[in-house]
Write a protein that holds these residues in place. Structure first.
Motif, short mmCIF file in Angstrom:
data_model
loop_
_atom_site.label_atom_id
_atom_site.label_comp_id
_atom_site.label_asym_id
_atom_site.label_seq_id
_atom_site.Cartn_x
_atom_site.Cartn_y
_atom_site.Cartn_z
N GLY A 74 0.87 -1.17 0.00
CA GLY A 74 0.00 0.00 0.00
C GLY A 74 0.90 1.22 0.00
O GLY A 74 1.81 1.33 0.83
N TYR A 138 -4.02 6.29 -3.90
CA TYR A 138 -3.54 5.06 -3.25
C TYR A 138 -3.02 4.12 -4.33
O TYR A 138 -3.70 3.89 -5.34
N LYS A 195 3.54 -8.87 3.96
CA LYS A 195 2.25 -8.27 3.60
C LYS A 195 1.57 -9.25 2.64
O LYS A 195 1.53 -9.05 1.42
N THR A 301 -0.25 3.29 5.83
CA THR A 301 -0.39 4.06 4.59
C THR A 301 -1.83 4.50 4.39
O THR A 301 -2.11 5.66 4.11
N ALA A 302 -2.75 3.57 4.52
CA ALA A 302 -4.16 3.90 4.25
C ALA A 302 -4.71 4.86 5.30
O ALA A 302 -5.35 5.85 4.96
#
Ligand code: COI
Length: 356
Positions: A74, A138, A195, A301-302
């Protein structure tokens, strides 16, 4: 600029940008005009293709659908005041992606495909990078195994892809999180630091149970004693204790978050003491009650920086003080946004300008 590579580019005949309203963004629901597809076949990366965003077909025996060799990253891109497109720390995400790939026995993705592909896509879809506080594009690089084979073994073929989606604020209100003391996210020797898709799949059931009890997300504890905090939901977790920034040290069960690392470095540059260590549930719960723990927030990140409203533990809710502009989480979020959007000089070497 990374080493250049030839991409096989097919552009859209008509952009869908009119579907995009920067004032009304739902995370992960609208995708830019183009996507990248690169196949790893017989030990070789094939020429990456940039195609109009759309469905892909797959064979029902595709290995990733059955045995879950699937990883992702991400990341985010921003625009500065001159409308230049900036990526944030793409090399860190590229390196972490290949660490995840190694753990999942998948092919390594070269920088010219990962970062070069992001640059190529961002040049084509620059109009989709939104401006405005909390807005970004994103970026979702991901890879799946692509053997058509039901035997259990590392796949010999892989497909790497990048898709991009405009993003705004992830949580509209501060999350109320529950300390999870039954289910686990990761155990030593497992895949917590990677991840990989399975980590997210296995988190859904405990998160659903917590949501039924009125919580937004979980605060994961260690697999052995359920005594120490690990992560929260899909993000790293940070605490302000006695004015210091305290966060669980990364380990085989904790994702080495790029946002986490950025916040640590920003805090240190502001003269804030940082501790990376084990943080016990007991320390935090008693600290909220006696006023030494003043902030708890997720970092990813999000979500960027997402302060929690309250922590549920053993049937009781421990309410955190309201966040103000003076709170450390607010200051860190602002400092991070200022660097990412080119408002202040990047003394860390984090910002990657995409040449037009
Ligand atoms: C990110 O912050 O990029 C994440 O990985 C969270 C995502 C699963 C929504």
């Amino acid at each position: 600029m990374t080493e250049t590579l030839n991409f096989d580019v097919t552009t859209v005949t008509e952009s869908r940008i009119h579907q995009f309203d920067p004032n009304n963004i739902t995370f992960g629901s609208l995708f830019t005009d183009h996507m990248l597809v690169a196949d790893y076949i017989d030990g070789q990366w094939q020429t990456p293709k940039i195609l109009p965003f759309g469905d892909i077909s797959y064979n029902p025996a595709l290995a990733s659908l059955h045995y879950g060799q699937a990883i992702f990253e991400g990341m985010k891109a921003f625009k500065n005041d001159d409308d230049e497109v900036l990526m944030f720390r793409p090399q860190d995400n590229w390196q972490r992606f290949n660490i995840s790939a190694e753990r999942m026995c998948m092919a390594q993705v070269p920088e010219e495909i990962f970062i070069g592909g992001l640059e190529e896509l961002l040049r084509l879809d620059a109009a989709w990078v939104p401006k405005g506080e909390d807005n970004s594009l994103y970026l979702r690089p991901f890879m799946i195994s692509s053997d058509v084979y039901l035997g259990v073994r590392p796949s010999q073929n892989y497909r790497f892809m990048i898709i991009m989606s405009p993003a705004g604020q992830y949580y509209s209100t501060p999350p109320k999180v529950k300390v999870e003391t039954e289910f686990i996210r990761a155990a030593p020797g497992g895949v917590g630091y990677a991840k990989c898709a399975g980590n997210y799949a296995s988190s859904l059931y405990p998160a659903k149970l917590a949501q039924e009890q009125g919580y937004t997300q979980l605060l994961w504890t260690d697999a052995i004693e359920h005594k120490y905090f690990e992560e929260s939901g899909t993000m790293n977790v940070m605490f302000v204790i006695d004015g210091k920034l305290v966060t669980p040290a990364v380990s085989s069960t904790i994702l080495k978050g790029v946002t986490r690392d950025s916040l640590i470095k920003l805090a240190q540059s502001m003269g804030i003491e940082v501790e990376e260590r084990r943080v016990s549930v007991e320390e935090v719960i008693s600290g909220i009650s006696n006023g030494t723990v003043t902030e708890v927030f997720g970092a990813g990140t999000a979500v960027v920086v997402s302060p929690f409203a309250a922590i549920g533990y053993e049937g009781e809710d421990y309410v955190l003080p309201a966040i103000t502009e003076q709170s450390l989480s607010s200051k860190l979020k602002k400092a991070l946004n200022d660097v990412r959007t080119g408002k202040v000089e990047d003394t860390f070497g984090w910002v990657w300008k995409v040449n037009a």
